[in-house]
Scaffold this active site. Structure first.
Site, PDB file in Angstrom:
ATOM      1  N   HIS A 112       0.307  49.660  35.775  1.00 56.21           N
ATOM      2  CA  HIS A 112       1.089  48.710  36.586  1.00 56.21           C
ATOM      3  C   HIS A 112       1.390  47.413  35.825  1.00 56.21           C
ATOM      4  CE1 HIS A 112      -2.985  47.091  37.790  1.00 56.21           C
ATOM      5  NE2 HIS A 112      -2.327  45.953  37.698  1.00 56.21           N
ATOM      6  N   ASP A 156      -3.298  55.027  36.724  1.00 56.74           N
ATOM      7  CA  ASP A 156      -3.044  53.616  36.413  1.00 56.74           C
ATOM      8  C   ASP A 156      -3.546  53.204  35.032  1.00 56.74           C
ATOM      9  OD1 ASP A 156      -1.970  51.131  36.828  1.00 56.74           O
ATOM     10  OD2 ASP A 156      -3.606  50.392  38.086  1.00 56.74           O
ATOM     11  N   GLY A 227      -4.173  39.151  36.767  1.00 56.51           N
ATOM     12  CA  GLY A 227      -4.116  38.806  35.347  1.00 56.51           C
ATOM     13  C   GLY A 227      -5.244  39.460  34.565  1.00 56.51           C
ATOM     14  N   SER A 229      -6.023  42.518  35.141  1.00 55.71           N
ATOM     15  CA  SER A 229      -5.664  43.940  35.086  1.00 55.71           C
ATOM     16  C   SER A 229      -5.521  44.417  33.657  1.00 55.71           C
ATOM     17  CB  SER A 229      -4.352  44.184  35.823  1.00 55.71           C
ATOM     18  OG  SER A 229      -4.526  44.071  37.210  1.00 55.71           O
ATOM     19  N   GLY A 285      -4.523  76.280  38.964  1.00 52.26           N
ATOM     20  CA  GLY A 285      -3.575  76.573  40.031  1.00 52.26           C
ATOM     21  C   GLY A 285      -4.124  76.454  41.435  1.00 52.26           C
ATOM     22  N   ILE A 288      -7.435  71.004  45.919  1.00 55.94           N
ATOM     23  CA  ILE A 288      -8.745  70.817  46.524  1.00 55.94           C
ATOM     24  C   ILE A 288      -8.734  69.601  47.442  1.00 55.94           C
ATOM     25  CG2 ILE A 288     -10.096  71.989  44.747  1.00 55.94           C
ATOM     26  CD1 ILE A 288     -10.550  69.328  43.389  1.00 55.94           C
TER      27      ILE A 288
END
Length: 489
Positions: A112, A156, A227, A229, A285, A288
Site C-alpha cells: 500500500h 501487502d 508513515g 508502514s 486446487g 479452505i
C-alpha cells in the site's frame, strides 16, 4: 494476621516484633555505615547504563538499513460535500518506510506504500556518526530513484530496488522462536519523521484479524503511526521479526495496537517477488475455511473447530486424489490441524512437484490422501522471468514488457492473436497513470498494432503532450480499451 507466623533468623529462634523489623530495615537502608543504599543505587544505575548502551548499539546496527520511501502518483482527492458523487483525481504524495533486505539494493516495504506510484524515491540514511545529536541535526540527505520489482497486494508486501553501492542488509529472524512479551523495536518515518525508533513488546505472536482469512500478524504495543508502514520490527538481536503494516485506532494514531507481517511470510515473498515479480502460487486446487460451531451444527460435522474444505476445483489434483467439499482437514503432513493460518503457512511454502499428505474426516470416517502440488493455470512466471529491467522498460507507461514471438506465443496459450506486448511487471517512473496489470497484453495504440517494444516506445514518444491515447489490451481473455491523456510537459 494475628494467627500468621514468619520464620525469623534470630539466634534464639524467637520472632521479633514487626515494628522492630521495620526499624532494623530502616537503619540498614539509611545508615551511612551500612553502604547498602549506595550499593543498590550503584547497581541500578549500572543496569540502566547497560540497557542504554545495548539499545544505542542496536540502533546503530539497524538504522543504516532503514530507509524512507517517497511516492508520487495519482489518486482521488479528499473533500467535497456529503452526497456529492463527483470524484476529483489529482497528484498525491505519500511517505512510507522500508528496509534493505539484500545488499544489492533490494528493499522490502508494504504494497500500500507504493500503490498507484508513478515515481518512487528512497531517502538513504546518513552515515552513523559518534555524536548522535550532530547526526540528528544534520541536513545532509541522499535521495535516489527506485523501481518496483514486484507487488503482492493480498499480503501487502512489495519489493523495490535502488541502484547504489553495496548496502547493509538486515537479517530475518526465525519466526518460530518469537515469544509473547519479547522486547521489539519499530524503525521508520512516522508522520514523515525520518529515522525514528520506538520500543515495546510482542503482545501476541500470531493474531488472526479475520477468522476466514489465513493471514496472521504479530501484535505489538510498540508505538506505530502512519508513515511507519513498511518499516522493520526488530528484536534485541537486530533481526527483523516483521514488517509494520497497520494499526487499530479510534483516533488515527497509535493506541498500542500495532500489527506486523511475520518474517516467515516476508522471507517467502522476497524470494518470489525477486524471481517472478509476483507471488508464485503452487496449489492443490482446494479452498479452505474456518469451522465455527454454527457451521459444524448446520452441516453435522464431526468436530466444531478446525478447517473445512470449502471448494475443490474441477480438474485439480485434489479432485483427482478424491478430496471432497465438506471434508474436515484433520492433519497435514503428519501434523494436526486446528486453525486456518497453520494450513495457509504450510501451503505457502509448497513447491511444484511436491506431494502433500492430508488427513481427512468425512462423517465418521477418517482417511488419508496424498495430493500432488501443481502449477496454477495460466502461469506467467516463465514469461516474467524474461523481462530485463533496462531492456524491457517502457518508461512512459511504467511497465516491463515482453514482445510476443513464436516462443512466447507457445508459452501463453490463451492469446487472442499471436502479437502484442505482454506486461511482465509494473515499474516506477511512469509519466501517466495507466491501470495496466501484470499479464495484460497491449495489442494496439490508437489503432496501430504494437508488435515490438521499440515501436511502442517510439509511438508514445512521437505523441505531443496532452495527446489522447487509447490502448487496446487483452485481459483475462477479454478485449478492452484503456484511454488516457499524456501529461503536459
Amino acid at each position: 494476621m494475628a494467627n500468621s507466623s514468619v520464620q525469623g533468623l534470630s539466634g534464639k529462634g524467637r520472632l521479633a516484633p514487626f515494628s522492630t523489623i521495620l526499624v532494623v530495615c530502616a537503619l540498614a537502608l539509611f545508615s551511612p555505615s551500612s553502604g547498602l543504599r549506595a550499593q543498590s543505587k550503584e547497581s541500578s544505575t549500572e543496569t540502566l547504563h547497560k540497557l542504554n548502551q545495548s539499545v544505542d548499539a542496536l540502533i546503530k546496527r539497524v538504522s543504516p538499513s532503514v530507509v524512507q520511501i517517497l511516492v508520487t502518483g495519482y489518486g482521488p482527492l479528499e473533500g467535497g460535500e456529503r452526497g456529492n458523487t463527483a470524484s476529483v483525481i489529482g497528484r498525491q504524495r505519500a511517505i512510507g518506510s522500508g528496509f534493505v533486505i539484500d545488499p544489492s539494493g533490494y528493499i522490502m516495504t508494504n504494497a500500500h506504500v507504493v500503490n498507484g506510484a508513478q515515481r518512487v524515491q528512497v531517502v538513504l540514511p546518513p552515515p552513523i556518526e559518534e555524536g548522535s545529536l550532530r547526526a540528528a541535526l544534520s541536513t545532509r540527505t541522499t535521495i535516489v530513484p527506485a523501481r518496483i520489482v514486484g507487488v503482492a497486494r493480498d499480503i501487502d508486501l512489495a519489493l523495490i530496488k535502488v541502484d547504489t553501492e553495496k548496502m547493509p542488509a538486515l537479517a530475518l529472524a526465525d519466526y518460530r522462536k518469537l515469544g509473547q512479551g519479547e522486547l521489539v523495536f519499530a524503525f521508520g518515518s512516522p508522520e514523515g519523521l525520518r529515522n525514528s525508533v520506538t520500543m515495546g513488546v510482542v503482545s501476541a505472536v500470531a493474531r488472526q484479524i479475520d477468522a476466514d482469512s489465513p493471514l496472521v500478524y504479530i501484535q505489538t504495543d510498540t508505538a506505530i503511526n502512519p508513515g511507519n508502514s513498511g518499516g522493520p520490527l526488530v528484536n534485541v538481536n537486530g533481526e527483523v521479526v516483521g514488517v509494520n503494516t497497520f494499526i487499530l485506532s479510534q483516533s488515527g494514531g497509535n493506541e498500542g495496537l500495532g500489527f506486523a507481517i511475520p518474517s516467515r511470510v516476508v522471507d517467502v515473498a522476497f524470494q518470489q517477488l525477486r524471481k517472478y515479480g509476483h507471488l508464485h502460487r503452487a496449489e492443490i486446487g482446494v479452498g479452505i475455511q474456518t469451522i465455527t460451531p454454527t457451521l459444524a451444527a448446520a452441516l453435522s460435522l464431526p468436530r466444531s473447530y478446525g478447517v473445512i474444505i470449502s471448494d475443490v476445483q474441477p480438474g485439480s489434483a485434489a479432485e483427482a486424489a478424491g478430496v471432497q467439499i465438506g471434508d474436515v482437514l484433520a492433519g497435514v503432513d503428519g501434523r494436526s490441524v486446528d486453525n486456518l493460518p497453520f494450513v495457509a503457512f504450510h501451503f505457502f511454502s509448497l513447491e511444484t512437484g511436491d506431494k502433500i499428505h492430508l488427513d481427512l474426516l468425512r462423517g465418521k470416517e477418517r482417511f488419508a490422501l496424498d495430493v500432488k502440488v501443481m502449477e496454477p493455470p495460466h502461469d506467467m512466471d516463465q514469461i516474467t522471468a524474461l523481462a530485463d529491467p533496462e531492456k524491457n522498460l517502457v518508461p512512459t507507461l511504467g511497465i516491463l514488457g515482453v514482445e510476443i514471438d513464436k516462443k512466447i506465443a507457445g508459452m501463453a496459450s490463451d492469446l487472442r492473436d499471436p502479437f502484442g506486448i505482454i506486461v511482465a511487471a509494473r515499474a516506477a517512473g511512469a509519466t501517466v497513470e495507466v491501470p495496466l496489470n501484470s499479464g495484460d497484453v497491449i495489442r494496439t495504440l490508437n489503432g496501430q498494432p504494437m508488435t515490438t517494444l521499440d515501436r511502442l516506445r517510439g509511438t508514445l514518444k512521437a505523441l505531443p503532450p496532452g495527446a489522447p491515447v487509447a490502448l487496446q489490451i487483452q485481459r483475462d481473455q477479454k478485449l478492452l480499451f484503456l484511454a488516457f491523456t499524456l501529461d503536459q510537459q
